[in-house]
Design a protein around this motif. Structure first.
Motif, PDB file in Angstrom:
ATOM      1  N   VAL A  82       0.836  -1.207   0.000  1.00  0.00           N
ATOM      2  CA  VAL A  82       0.000   0.000   0.000  1.00  0.00           C
ATOM      3  C   VAL A  82       0.868   1.253   0.000  1.00  0.00           C
ATOM      4  O   VAL A  82       2.017   1.244   0.465  1.00  0.00           O
ATOM      5  N   VAL A  92      -8.183   2.230  -0.772  1.00  0.00           N
ATOM      6  CA  VAL A  92      -8.448   1.455   0.459  1.00  0.00           C
ATOM      7  C   VAL A  92      -9.127   2.370   1.473  1.00  0.00           C
ATOM      8  O   VAL A  92     -10.233   2.094   1.932  1.00  0.00           O
ATOM      9  N   SER A 152      -3.956   0.426  -2.504  1.00  0.00           N
ATOM     10  CA  SER A 152      -3.158  -0.779  -2.694  1.00  0.00           C
ATOM     11  C   SER A 152      -2.647  -0.770  -4.123  1.00  0.00           C
ATOM     12  O   SER A 152      -3.329  -0.290  -5.038  1.00  0.00           O
ATOM     13  N   HIS A 161      -3.232  -4.806  -6.233  1.00  0.00           N
ATOM     14  CA  HIS A 161      -3.715  -5.999  -5.527  1.00  0.00           C
ATOM     15  C   HIS A 161      -5.225  -5.902  -5.319  1.00  0.00           C
ATOM     16  O   HIS A 161      -5.704  -4.962  -4.693  1.00  0.00           O
ATOM     17  N   MET A 165      -6.196  -7.864  -0.364  1.00  0.00           N
ATOM     18  CA  MET A 165      -5.176  -7.384   0.567  1.00  0.00           C
ATOM     19  C   MET A 165      -5.015  -8.345   1.724  1.00  0.00           C
ATOM     20  O   MET A 165      -5.985  -8.887   2.239  1.00  0.00           O
ATOM     21  N   GLY A 184      -1.323  -5.601   5.078  1.00  0.00           N
ATOM     22  CA  GLY A 184      -1.643  -4.508   4.171  1.00  0.00           C
ATOM     23  C   GLY A 184      -2.719  -3.606   4.739  1.00  0.00           C
ATOM     24  O   GLY A 184      -2.632  -2.377   4.658  1.00  0.00           O
ATOM     25  N   ALA A 213      -2.229   0.255   5.775  1.00  0.00           N
ATOM     26  CA  ALA A 213      -3.114   1.258   5.178  1.00  0.00           C
ATOM     27  C   ALA A 213      -3.773   2.113   6.260  1.00  0.00           C
ATOM     28  O   ALA A 213      -3.882   3.340   6.118  1.00  0.00           O
TER      29      ALA A 213
END
Length: 308
Positions: free
Chosen positions: A30, A58, A64, A67, A70, A74, A78
């Motif tokens: 992220v 996110v 991200s 992706h 997650m 992650g 975030a």
């Protein structure tokens, strides 16, 4: 054609992609809007990347990188990026990172001093004082220390759950009553603090230097079988070992009934045992179930081991 900024940073599209990719790799996939702008992307370029699916929003201003799914770390990273720089994972999220308790990934629990991230349904923000000594960086994630995490959890757990958490910390060698006591002293009116202080008193080393219920069960087993008493919680190779008999070079480790099943815990246990073997000791492990429900069998095995 490659272009460079005055400070020598590669500003070409490929250079920016490499910069962003390297940053995402360090941050569990992220990045923040501010980091993207610093890497050379304009607001329009960020918008195009979002529409193309290369950046996936996110939280507000947090993405991200490529992706669709997650992983837990992650989400944690975030949430930290969505809050202020001094924010730290806390409460159940911190407990999950330290391995003290199982907890859902969301909402992510954060201690933060500012208002950023407070209104997002997937972030549970606690506004409270966090001393510099109460947080560390683990795997790139700022998180409250095990001691502070236990103090923060105390007000929301039943007495049984709190004891399980503390015993889990003991089992993982992350239990430091002095540090927990210091964290409590910095927040004397914290909800659950009285119950935690009572629990710490109960778990202080007894006359045998035993620090947990499982260790006390094992010592009772030894006395009932009239076996020689070991050194308890002795240090070998820089690490505390549960029970040590110096003459036969025997070390017994008692494994908590839940906490040695994970692959990570098993790797740690094997590493500890290999260290003992390299130092000329014989490591042996008994589980909670064996100590609690098969004491006669353990006693017979110990008689043989202590004769060698």
């Amino acid at each position: 054609m490659r272009t460079q900024s005055p400070n020598g940073r590669d500003r070409s599209p490929n250079g920016r992609d490499r910069t962003i990719g390297a940053l995402a790799d360090r941050q569990h996939g992220v990045v923040s809007h501010a980091q993207l702008r610093k890497a050379g992307l304009s607001g329009q370029a960020i918008g195009r990347a979002v529409r193309a699916g290369r950046l996936r929003p996110v939280f507000r201003g947090i993405y991200s990188v490529g992706h669709a799914i997650m992983h837990r770390k992650g989400w944690w990273m975030a949430a930290l990026l969505a809050c202020d720089e001094a924010a730290a994972l806390s409460h159940t999220s911190a407990a999950a990172l330290w391995g003290l308790r199982n907890a859902p990934t969301l909402p992510v629990e954060i201690i933060a001093s500012g208002d950023r991230g407070r209104k997002h349904e997937r972030i549970r923000t606690h506004r409270m004082r966090l001393e510099p000594s109460d947080s560390v960086v683990l795997d790139g994630l700022r998180v409250t220390t095990p001691a502070r995490t236990i103090v923060d959890l105390a007000g929301g757990l039943s007495a049984r759950s709190l004891r399980e958490t503390v015993e889990r910390a003991q089992d993982l060698r992350r239990f430091d009553p002095a540090k927990i006591g210091a964290a409590l002293a910095r927040a004397p009116s914290r909800l659950g603090g009285g119950g935690l202080a009572d629990l710490l008193e109960l778990l202080q080393p007894d006359a045998d230097n035993a620090r947990s219920h499982l260790e006390r069960l094992f010592i009772a087993l030894l006395r009932k079988a009239s076996l020689p008493m070991p050194e308890v919680n002795a240090v070998i190779g820089g690490l505390k070992r549960d029970f040590v008999w110096p003459d036969p070079r025997l070390v017994v480790e008692t494994d908590g009934y839940r906490y040695h099943a994970s692959k990570q815990a098993q790797r740690r246990d094997r590493r500890r045992d290999r260290q003992l073997t390299a130092l000329g000791w014989r490591p042996v492990r008994f589980t909670y179930e064996e100590v609690a429900f098969e004491p006669a069998e353990i006693a017979r095995e110990l008689i043989t081991l202590l004769r060698r």
